[in-house]
Design a protein around this motif. Structure first.
Motif, PDB file in Angstrom:
ATOM      1  N   VAL A 227       0.844  -1.204   0.000  1.00 37.88           N
ATOM      2  CA  VAL A 227       0.000   0.000   0.000  1.00 37.88           C
ATOM      3  C   VAL A 227       0.875   1.248   0.000  1.00 37.88           C
ATOM      4  O   VAL A 227       0.590   2.225  -0.705  1.00 37.88           O
TER       5      VAL A 227
ATOM      6  N   ILE B 210      -7.067   4.529  -1.470  1.00 40.14           N
ATOM      7  CA  ILE B 210      -6.778   3.284  -0.765  1.00 40.14           C
ATOM      8  C   ILE B 210      -8.063   2.789  -0.111  1.00 40.14           C
ATOM      9  O   ILE B 210      -8.686   3.501   0.679  1.00 40.14           O
TER      10      ILE B 210
ATOM     11  N   SER C  80      -6.104   3.510   4.766  1.00 35.93           N
ATOM     12  CA  SER C  80      -7.196   4.106   3.995  1.00 35.93           C
ATOM     13  C   SER C  80      -7.766   5.334   4.691  1.00 35.93           C
ATOM     14  O   SER C  80      -8.503   6.115   4.080  1.00 35.93           O
TER      15      SER C  80
END
Length: 221
Positions: free
Chosen positions: A60, A76, A176
């Protein structure tokens, strides 16, 4: 810009881990190499907006840095959502492309793995005019909403003190969420290491803090 932060860190502490997680670890130099390869892949494919549904925190981070290097608008996705939920997020935010782990298949959009996306060319990367990123809300009061940000502005807001190559920061939020992005940026700007627990369960977090010798934690009480 985020990519510039990683380039400076890779030059100063190339072998320092940028992320340590249950799936492995990655040094600043490896993070830079992979991020630039993915950035070139985004540009070659003409991907200017995409979602990210990867399980490994180190992957990520690579996608986040790559998006800043290419100017592609990244979002994300939460790491605790099933395939149907991910397909719903892609539809809601009009993402025709989602970067996923190889085994995931989503409806209504193209999926591409990180390995497939990485370019093998070595073309220099031009500095993009804009570095947009869409950060999701937690969704505790309903479906997650997207808040528009820019990597360059987010990096400017981070306080960089003396380099902290020996410091290890706990990742107490999903990447995220804005809280996770803030901790990531702080760790990168200060040459520290981000430590991600395998789950958010208290026992797993405490075990990670002890086993990985975490020195700092920023979290909601």
């Amino acid at each position: 810009m985020l990519i510039e932060v990683v380039r400076k860190a890779a030059a100063e502490v190339p072998d320092q881990p940028v992320v340590i997680s249950s799936s492995g670890s990655e040094t600043y130099s490896d993070c830079l190499r992979r991020s630039e390869a993915v950035a070139r892949g985004l540009l070659e494919r003409g991907i200017d907006r995409f979602g990210c549904a990867l399980a490994a925190p180190e992957d990520v981070v690579v996608v986040a840095v790559a998006s800043s290097a290419s100017g592609s608008d990244a979002c994300i996705y939460p790491n605790d959502v099933d395939a149907a939920g991910l397909s719903g997020l892609a539809e809601r935010f009009s993402h025709s492309v989602v970067v996923t782990d190889g085994a995931i298949e989503l409806q209504g959009c193209e999926t591409v793995s990180l390995e497939e996306l990485a370019s093998t060319t070595t073309e220099p990367l031009a500095i993009p005019e804009r570095t947009p990123v869409l950060v999701l809300t937690t969704g505790t009061t309903g479906e997650p909403k997207g808040a528009r940000h820019d990597w360059s502005q987010l990096v400017k807001a981070v306080q960089s003190r003396d380099p902290e190559p020996g410091k290890r920061w706990l990742l107490a939020y999903n990447l995220s969420q804005f809280g996770g992005v803030q901790i990531l940026l702080h760790a990168l700007a200060n040459r520290a290491t981000l430590v991600a627990p395998p789950t958010r369960r208290a026992n797993d977090v405490i075990a990670t803090i002890r086993e990985r010798a975490v020195t700092h934690a920023s979290a909601t009480p």
